[in-house]
Enzyme design. Structure first.
Site, short mmCIF file in Angstrom:
data_model
loop_
_atom_site.label_atom_id
_atom_site.label_comp_id
_atom_site.label_asym_id
_atom_site.label_seq_id
_atom_site.Cartn_x
_atom_site.Cartn_y
_atom_site.Cartn_z
N ASP A 11 -12.96 2.16 4.34
CA ASP A 11 -11.77 2.18 5.19
C ASP A 11 -12.10 1.63 6.56
OD1 ASP A 11 -9.77 2.96 3.56
OD2 ASP A 11 -9.62 5.02 4.27
N ASP A 43 0.84 -1.20 0.00
CA ASP A 43 0.00 0.00 0.00
C ASP A 43 0.87 1.25 0.00
OD1 ASP A 43 -2.28 1.90 1.08
OD2 ASP A 43 -3.29 0.00 0.66
N ASP A 44 0.33 2.34 0.46
CA ASP A 44 0.97 3.65 0.47
C ASP A 44 2.36 3.60 1.13
OD1 ASP A 44 1.27 6.35 0.32
OD2 ASP A 44 -0.52 6.86 1.47
N ASP A 61 -6.16 4.75 -5.72
CA ASP A 61 -6.82 5.48 -4.64
C ASP A 61 -7.14 6.91 -5.06
OD1 ASP A 61 -7.86 5.91 -2.10
OD2 ASP A 61 -6.11 5.09 -1.07
C1 GLA Z 1 -6.84 5.55 1.82
C2 GLA Z 1 -7.27 4.14 1.52
C3 GLA Z 1 -6.58 3.18 2.47
C4 GLA Z 1 -5.10 3.33 2.34
C5 GLA Z 1 -4.69 4.76 2.56
C6 GLA Z 1 -3.24 4.96 2.26
O1 GLA Z 1 -7.30 5.96 3.06
O2 GLA Z 1 -8.64 4.01 1.58
O3 GLA Z 1 -6.98 1.86 2.21
O4 GLA Z 1 -4.71 2.91 1.06
O5 GLA Z 1 -5.44 5.66 1.76
O6 GLA Z 1 -2.85 6.26 2.46
#
Ligand code: GLA
Length: 743
Positions: A553, A368-369, A484
């Site tokens: 989320d 992810d991020d 995203d």
């Molecule tokens: C958003 C997405 C999360 C995650 C964060 C990362 O909130 O919904 O699932 O990927 O960004 O910054």
């Protein structure tokens, strides 16, 4: 006094003359071609939309609902007594003429006038893949504006997909002030509207209300993340004040558009309802030059005579086959790094997460991020967006190394991007300030420390496509991209569009789709998750390009009971990503048993989102078991028919099941959401969708001792549907999953 009376009398005499003169003038100047009164039937296996072409060329909607036999029976229907103003029931009502209600179409012409009157010019019926297309031509003879109403009727799925094509057939530019995809005229005594509201980590909350007279509007003006508040979809239960899964007439609709939208429900004095759905006209007057065309997004409708359950199943079946990219295919289980590592990881952290993911039987690892940015490293949400090169301090071995490691463990590999956004703290913001959505002289507000890139600008579209393209090149086999989009548009405006700011919102969404289209041409196989702070982009527009959505989320299994219930009313389970996370839950603080979390996540596309190292051995063992059993029945979740057995909004329980199309297999999910006295002796759920005459062996999953007395034995479908399927769910967060196989 006498003079006034005389004057009034004179005026009264003159008025009808004047009216006659005007009428004559119009018809002499623009003689309407004579048309034959005729009925147009748009039919699917179990539904019919019936339209009537009047002798004067007006197009009316007579019926949407169950089939009626030959639609032509309507030919002699006398509609005059129903028609006080002479404009009720117009199929695509336009501002102007005799129409005074909420319009589907509102056009402003070069001479400043606002009147449009549409008359039938002809229609065609052609066959498409899985559908029959009826395209009906309408025209305003004064201005030359041409409108084509297109209805694609999917016979098997009972879904009608409507959209409208608008062409400026005049000589001067016009402005489209309102340009709905479609308008649907319904005739019932009561309408119970079920729709959605929400916010971050509180997506797809369901709300129902009985519609009164006047106008009910559901609208998004957020630009991006358009669906995190409400959703461009609804269900209307007809002739009732009660929502029912299994009985009564229900019309459901969903707009395939990821930008600003508006759904209007106008109940008139005769209790009829006009439903108008399309792009929100908010700040979006669309200029149409002479000869130019505008195509609206598509609006989906379905009708069920058997309650909301059937309406959802119709949409789901259609979506799996036609509406979702790769719909209905089984997608891999996964471990996502976000809640387990956030921004704090090294190569080592990720490798060990992959080891654990593989050991638990998961099939993909998603980074992810936090993996990018060097001058402005992405170590928090305040920097780096826009600078999509690998952060060499954190990941010196690069992405390829990670992907190869994943593949060596038989895991697929996925990676996160947020390509529409930029942090002010980034090289991109420094180099391309003109690419940021902004309005001259005004503050560019930040949300989550970021700005939005102006996708109405083709150069930005190229850039965003390039981000995807380059990310795909980071390793030879990237299997999955999480796309995203973490903020709404504020202080809207585009430096690129100059004085044509009215185009901004629509052009942004068109720009997004341009990019997605290019991506799909080049990367047809990669799985794409559409995420927008969770469910900010859950719509059938983005799903044309994306395999799934990040449903919310909020990963708390209790919250998910409501979020997934709401989502399931319109969208199929194959798109519903659902992850098991740690406790206390990072969003809600709630603590639920791991089994409850798994049983909730297994009702969608299962994943995990935690640091597996933190799980004790017995929980890892349970994870392995739950993931293993999920793989055995997940084809039902991805491709089966959904039956919602008990709504989380209706009491202390929640239950649903998926049934294979041939009714030979099913999986049932049951949950206790609130404590009830244990003396109740098991909650009875009536199963649905089975074959009453077949015998099914019922086996509870992932337990040594079942909570239902019948687990392991066989029962007739009739018994399970009409009798007592009553698992004991005695405690808060008790849950049970059962697999049914026909003997
Ligand atoms: C958003 C997405 C999360 C995650 C964060 C990362 O909130 O919904 O699932 O990927 O960004 O910054």
């Amino acid at each position: 006094m006498k003079r006034i009376t005389l004057l009034t009398a004179l005026l009264l005499c003159l008025l009808p003359l004047q009216a006659r003169k005007e009428k004559k003038f119009t018809h002499e100047t623009f003689p309407l071609p004579k048309v034959e009164r005729q009925v147009i039937g748009i039919e699917t296996e179990n539904t019919a939309l019936v339209l009537l072409v009047q002798e004067n060329g007006e197009l009316n909607t007579l019926h949407y609902g169950a089939p009626l036999g030959a639609a032509a029976q309507f030919l002699s229907k006398d509609t005059s007594s129903e028609d006080y103003n002479g404009a009720r029931g117009l199929t695509y009502p336009a501002t102007g003429g005799r129409f005074t209600g909420d319009p589907a179409l509102h056009v402003k012409y070069a001479d400043g006038s606002h009147n449009t009157e549409l008359y039938y010019t002809g229609h065609t019926v052609t066959a498409g893949e899985g559908f029959t297309r009826t395209a009906i031509g309408l025209k305003d003879y004064v201005t030359g504006l041409e409108v084509t109403l297109v209805y694609d009727a999917y016979a098997k799925e009972d879904v009608i997909v409507a959209h409208t094509s608008l062409v400026n057939g005049g000589k001067k530019p016009v402005e489209l002030l309102n340009y709905a995809s479609s308008s649907l005229y319904l005739d019932a005594d009561e309408y119970l509207l079920t729709h959605f509201h929400g916010s971050w980590a509180y997506d797809m909350q369901t709300e129902s209300e009985v519609l009164g007279h006047d106008l009910k509007v559901i609208e998004s003006r957020r630009g991006t993340q358009a669906t995190q508040g409400n959703n461009p979809s609804f269900l209307l239960s007809l002739n009732t004040r009660e929502f029912s899964e299994t009985s009564g007439e229900v019309v459901a609709g969903a707009l395939a558009w990821s930008g600003n939208f508006r759904l209007c429900f106008e109940k008139d004095d005769a209790h009829r309802l006009n439903v108008t759905a399309g792009i929100s006209p908010f700040a979006s007057a669309w200029p149409l030059e002479a000869g130019e065309r505008f195509e609206t997004p598509e609006m989906l409708y379905t009708y069920s005579a058997e309650g909301a359950g059937k309406a959802s199943r119709n949409l789901h079946r259609w979506a799996r086959k036609y509406g979702v990219y790769g719909g209905g295919a089984v997608n891999p289980t996964l471990l996502n790094s976000w809640e387990g590592a956030y921004f704090n990881f090294t190569t080592e952290t990720l490798l060990r997460m992959m080891d654990d993911a593989a050991a638990m039987g998961l099939e993909m690892f998603v980074l992810d991020d936090g993996w990018f940015g060097n001058e402005f490293p992405r170590n928090g949400d305040n920097a780096g967006l826009g600078d999509w090169e690998v952060n060499t301090a954190k990941l010196p071995e690069g992405i390829d190394y990670l992907a190869q490691y994943a593949h060596s463990k038989d895991l697929k590999f996925g990676i996160w991007i947020e390509p529409e956004m930029v942090n002010p703290a980034s090289v991109l913001a420094r180099e391309h300030p003109e690419w940021v959505v902004q309005s001259p002289g005004r503050e560019i507000y930040q949300g989550r420390n970021q700005w939005v890139l102006d996708l109405s600008n083709p150069a930005v579209q190229d850039f965003v496509f390039g981000i995807f393209d380059r990310t795909m090149q980071l390793a030879p086999n990237i299997d999955y991209i999480k796309w995203d989009c973490n903020r709404v548009i504020q202080s809207f405006g585009s430096p690129y569009l100059g004085v044509r700011q009215d185009r901004f919102y629509v052009a942004y969404c068109q720009g997004l789709y341009n990019v997605m289209r290019r991506i799909r041409e080049q990367y047809p196989k990669v799985l794409i998750q559409c995420c927008s702070s969770g469910g900010g982009r859950i719509d059938y527009g983005s799903l044309r390009y994306c395999n799934e959505v990040w449903t919310s989320d909020n990963t708390d299994a209790l919250s998910r009971a409501y979020i997934q219930y709401g989502t399931s009313l319109i969208y199929p389970a194959c798109v519903m990503a659902s992850h098991v996370s740690a406790v206390p839950n990072h969003q809600s603080g709630n603590v639920t048993p791991l089994k409850f979390r798994f049983d909730m996540a297994c009702a969608g596309r299962l994943g995990m989102e935690l640091q597996p190292r933190d799980l004790p051995a017995d929980e890892r063992a349970l994870a392995l078991r739950c993931i293993g059993s999920y793989k055995e029945y997940r084809d039902l979740v991805f491709g089966g028919d959904l039956y919602r057995l008990f709504s989380p909004y209706d009491g202390s329980y929640s239950a649903l099941m998926y049934v294979s199309e041939d009714k030979s297999r099913a999986v049932v999910f049951t949950y206790c959401l609130h404590y009830e006295p244990r003396t109740v002796g098991g909650k009875t759920f009536r199963l649905q969708g089975l074959d009453p005459s077949r015998s099914y062996r019922v086996v509870e999953q992932n337990v040594d001792k079942s909570c239902w007395w019948g687990s392991g034995a066989s029962f007739s479908g009739a018994f399970l549907m009409n009798g007592g399927f009553n698992p004991l769910l005695p405690r808060l967060y008790s849950s049970a999953v059962f697999v049914l196989e026909a003997d």
